[in-house]
Design an enzyme around this catalytic site. Structure first.
Site, PDB file in Angstrom:
ATOM      1  N   SER A  85       0.900  -1.202   0.325  1.00 20.36           N
ATOM      2  CA  SER A  85      -0.282  -0.190  -0.070  1.00 20.36           C
ATOM      3  C   SER A  85       1.193   0.741   0.006  1.00 20.36           C
ATOM      4  O   SER A  85       0.388   1.915   0.032  1.00 20.36           O
ATOM      5  CB  SER A  85      -1.236   0.044   0.909  1.00 20.36           C
ATOM      6  OG  SER A  85      -0.400  -0.144   2.043  1.00 20.36           O
ATOM      7  N   CYS A  96      -8.757  -6.611   2.137  1.00 17.04           N
ATOM      8  CA  CYS A  96      -7.503  -6.816   1.861  1.00 17.04           C
ATOM      9  C   CYS A  96      -7.098  -8.437   2.392  1.00 17.04           C
ATOM     10  O   CYS A  96      -8.178  -8.931   3.529  1.00 17.04           O
ATOM     11  CB  CYS A  96      -6.916  -6.369   2.493  1.00 17.04           C
ATOM     12  SG  CYS A  96      -5.229  -6.213   3.268  1.00 17.04           S
ATOM     13  N   CYS A 154      -3.749 -10.898  -2.655  1.00 19.81           N
ATOM     14  CA  CYS A 154      -3.199  -9.391  -2.446  1.00 19.81           C
ATOM     15  C   CYS A 154      -4.188  -8.376  -2.973  1.00 19.81           C
ATOM     16  O   CYS A 154      -4.257  -8.283  -4.280  1.00 19.81           O
ATOM     17  CB  CYS A 154      -2.179  -9.199  -2.663  1.00 19.81           C
ATOM     18  SG  CYS A 154      -1.793  -7.175  -2.458  1.00 19.81           S
TER      19      CYS A 154
END
Length: 268
Positions: free
Chosen positions: A44, A186, A75
């Site tokens: 991120s 996530c 992911c």
């Protein structure tokens, strides 16, 4: 005896275990490889170019030594960026992981839903398009957090979950009384779903794509020509040595893996 397909799960960390466990539960006899790019964690905080370059380099390196039949990008952040490049580079099925916005919008009774994801995922245009296409009739709160992914990593290493830190991250949603559905956007977050529920008691439904991905993998493998492979162990790869490596290795068998190996030569 027919050789089973070799499937690679790829994530920046161990959050992809939440997807892997669903696939393995449905298809227990396949060969499973898992790679976490701890040298690049958290994704991120990385640019799209770096995420794409690292993912391609790692998948190509593993495929060279362990011919793959299917890759799961476990992911959400990477999946919003790398899928086109991977599908161009490989002639095998590539399965991505995207926030389960459509089923969340369908199940919510109040039509007030939350997307809990990484900072990288919540800002992607891809996610905005999913919301526009499937949840335009809903109020969608978006919360991006790196801290939650780190807490999930710590839990999987055997540490206790810091509920105070978790509650601090989620406090902005605490008083939204009609928030009845939260998308775990996530792959780390299903690993701490019970703890998230404690912090958000008003939420009735927590949605993640694990089971849907397992069904998708099963369907795609029906048409796969399995490539020959010399080694049939279930292996985990990482991209650099880490502090809790010995403890991690001792827990591998609990997840169905035989050995941890470090990939070298993966640049920044």
């Amino acid at each position: 005896m027919c050789q089973k397909p070799t499937i690679l799960f790829f994530d920046s960390g161990v959050g992809g275990f939440s997807v892997y466990r669903e696939v393995k539960a449905l298809l227990p006899d396949n060969q499973y490889l898992y790679c976490f790019d701890n040298g690049g964690f958290p994704y991120s905080e990385k640019s799209e170019q770096i995420i794409t370059e690292r993912t391609l380099a790692i998948c190509r390196k593993i495929d060279k030594d362990y011919p793959l039949d299917l890759i799961v990008i476990a992911c959400n952040t990477a999946s919003t960026v790398v899928l086109p490049a991977l599908r161009e580079a490989f002639n095998i099925p590539i399965v991505g992981t995207v926030p389960a916005i459509k089923p969340a919008a369908e199940i919510s009774q109040t039509k007030h839903i939350g997307l809990l994801a990484t900072k990288g995922t919540v800002k992607r245009q891809y996610v905005n398009d999913l919301i526009q296409n499937y949840a335009s009739h809903c109020v969608v709160e978006k919360l991006g957090s790196t801290v939650l992914a780190e807490i999930a990593e710590q839990k999987l290493r055997g540490s206790s979950v810091d509920l105070l830190a978790l509650n601090e991250e989620l406090k902005v949603w605490r008083d939204i009384d009609d928030l009845d559905t939260v998308i775990l956007g996530c792959t780390h977050f299903p690993l701490i779903k019970d703890e998230i529920q404690i912090c958000l008691p008003q939420v009735k439904y927590f949605i993640d794509p694990g089971k849907a991905i397992a069904l998708r993998v099963k369907k795609l493998l029906e048409n796969v020509q399995v490539r020959p492979i010399k080694e049939t162990k279930n292996l985990i790869f990482c991209t650099q040595n880490f502090k809790y490596e010995l403890v991690f290795q001792q827990a591998l068998s609990l997840w169905g893996f035989n050995e941890l190996r470090v990939l070298t030569g993966i640049g920044e």
